[in-house]
Design a protein around this motif. Sequence first.
Motif, PDB file in Angstrom:
ATOM      1  N   LYS A  31      -4.887  11.004 -13.788  1.00 36.05           N
ATOM      2  CA  LYS A  31      -4.850  11.251 -12.346  1.00 36.05           C
ATOM      3  C   LYS A  31      -6.069  12.086 -11.915  1.00 36.05           C
ATOM      4  CE  LYS A  31      -1.549  12.854  -8.875  1.00 36.05           C
ATOM      5  NZ  LYS A  31      -0.218  13.427  -8.687  1.00 36.05           N
ATOM      6  N   ASP A  70      -8.614  10.050  -2.044  1.00 35.15           N
ATOM      7  CA  ASP A  70      -7.249   9.554  -1.854  1.00 35.15           C
ATOM      8  C   ASP A  70      -7.240   8.044  -2.048  1.00 35.15           C
ATOM      9  OD1 ASP A  70      -7.993   8.266   0.638  1.00 35.15           O
ATOM     10  OD2 ASP A  70      -7.748  10.190   1.645  1.00 35.15           O
ATOM     11  N   LYS A  71      -6.052   7.454  -2.046  1.00 30.24           N
ATOM     12  CA  LYS A  71      -5.965   6.023  -2.344  1.00 30.24           C
ATOM     13  C   LYS A  71      -6.563   5.161  -1.237  1.00 30.24           C
ATOM     14  CE  LYS A  71      -1.247   5.252  -0.671  1.00 30.24           C
ATOM     15  NZ  LYS A  71       0.098   4.801  -1.023  1.00 30.24           N
ATOM     16  N   THR A 102       2.650   2.282  -3.265  1.00 31.34           N
ATOM     17  CA  THR A 102       1.802   2.529  -4.435  1.00 31.34           C
ATOM     18  C   THR A 102       1.339   3.978  -4.460  1.00 31.34           C
ATOM     19  OG1 THR A 102       1.044   0.241  -4.415  1.00 31.34           O
ATOM     20  CG2 THR A 102      -0.305   1.820  -5.621  1.00 31.34           C
ATOM     21  N   THR A 103       1.471   4.614  -5.613  1.00 32.47           N
ATOM     22  CA  THR A 103       1.051   6.011  -5.756  1.00 32.47           C
ATOM     23  C   THR A 103      -0.259   6.097  -6.535  1.00 32.47           C
ATOM     24  OG1 THR A 103       2.198   6.361  -7.860  1.00 32.47           O
ATOM     25  CG2 THR A 103       3.481   6.741  -5.824  1.00 32.47           C
ATOM     26  N   VAL A 104      -0.915   7.223  -6.385  1.00 36.30           N
ATOM     27  CA  VAL A 104      -2.139   7.493  -7.141  1.00 36.30           C
ATOM     28  C   VAL A 104      -1.844   7.474  -8.637  1.00 36.30           C
ATOM     29  CG1 VAL A 104      -3.843   9.283  -7.669  1.00 36.30           C
ATOM     30  CG2 VAL A 104      -3.305   8.723  -5.282  1.00 36.30           C
ATOM     31  N   THR A 105      -0.706   8.020  -9.027  1.00 34.06           N
ATOM     32  CA  THR A 105      -0.324   8.032 -10.442  1.00 34.06           C
ATOM     33  C   THR A 105      -0.221   6.615 -10.984  1.00 34.06           C
ATOM     34  OG1 THR A 105       0.840  10.129 -10.156  1.00 34.06           O
ATOM     35  CG2 THR A 105       1.445   8.802 -12.084  1.00 34.06           C
ATOM     36  N   GLN A 106       0.400   5.719 -10.226  1.00 36.13           N
ATOM     37  CA  GLN A 106       0.517   4.328 -10.661  1.00 36.13           C
ATOM     38  C   GLN A 106      -0.860   3.676 -10.803  1.00 36.13           C
ATOM     39  OE1 GLN A 106       3.033   3.081  -7.397  1.00 36.13           O
ATOM     40  NE2 GLN A 106       4.780   2.806  -8.773  1.00 36.13           N
ATOM     41  N   TYR A 157       0.822  -1.209   0.000  1.00 40.77           N
ATOM     42  CA  TYR A 157       0.000   0.000   0.000  1.00 40.77           C
ATOM     43  C   TYR A 157       0.859   1.263   0.000  1.00 40.77           C
ATOM     44  CZ  TYR A 157      -3.122   3.611   1.790  1.00 40.77           C
ATOM     45  OH  TYR A 157      -3.811   4.766   1.967  1.00 40.77           O
ATOM     46  N   ASP A 158       1.821   1.326   0.909  1.00 42.42           N
ATOM     47  CA  ASP A 158       2.628   2.536   1.058  1.00 42.42           C
ATOM     48  C   ASP A 158       3.457   2.852  -0.177  1.00 42.42           C
ATOM     49  OD1 ASP A 158       1.691   3.125   3.641  1.00 42.42           O
ATOM     50  OD2 ASP A 158       3.174   1.786   4.552  1.00 42.42           O
TER      51      ASP A 158
END
Length: 190
Positions: free
Chosen positions: A41, A50-51, A28-32, A25-26
Amino acid sequence: MARWEPGARERLVLAAVDLFAEQGYDATTVTQIAERAGVTKSTFFRHFPDKRELLAAGQQTLSRLLAEGITEAPESATPLAAVAAGLERASGAMGPMNRELGPRLQAVIAANAELQERDALKNVGLAAAMTDALLARGVPHATAHLAAELGVLAFKQGYAAWVQGDPDAGLAPYTVAALDDLRAASQTLT
């Protein structure tokens, strides 16, 4: 990038669960997540703030369906029978995607304290929706709260059994059976 394809919300959830399982989880980005889902995005942020909220994507719908089932239960229904009606109503909306994602999602949640907290808040929200629906039926507060908490527990236990059970079966029989088991167990408390 396919900006206006239907199903963006579902694709975002699937992409997020896959990425969370693959890299955590940590990390992983929103962009990914947006890239994996084939959206921008900004499309991500139109659907989720948010994610973390991806993991509670169906909470409002689930709460609404539980409450509707309780509200529409026969007037003569006991509080637990009304909860069973709510479980049946909500379970009917769960399909193969929910069944497939459940174990992966639970593994992601189990590995992250922040997500465990969010999951606990989701359960509080589900219980509150059921409590409110029971109160509207005239059920006393303590009884409504207890019945709603049993409903949340039955949903969780039923869901866990469902993902391990017959792949052709629906969720409703599992959640109602779990509620029946909890009702029987509560009789042994006195």
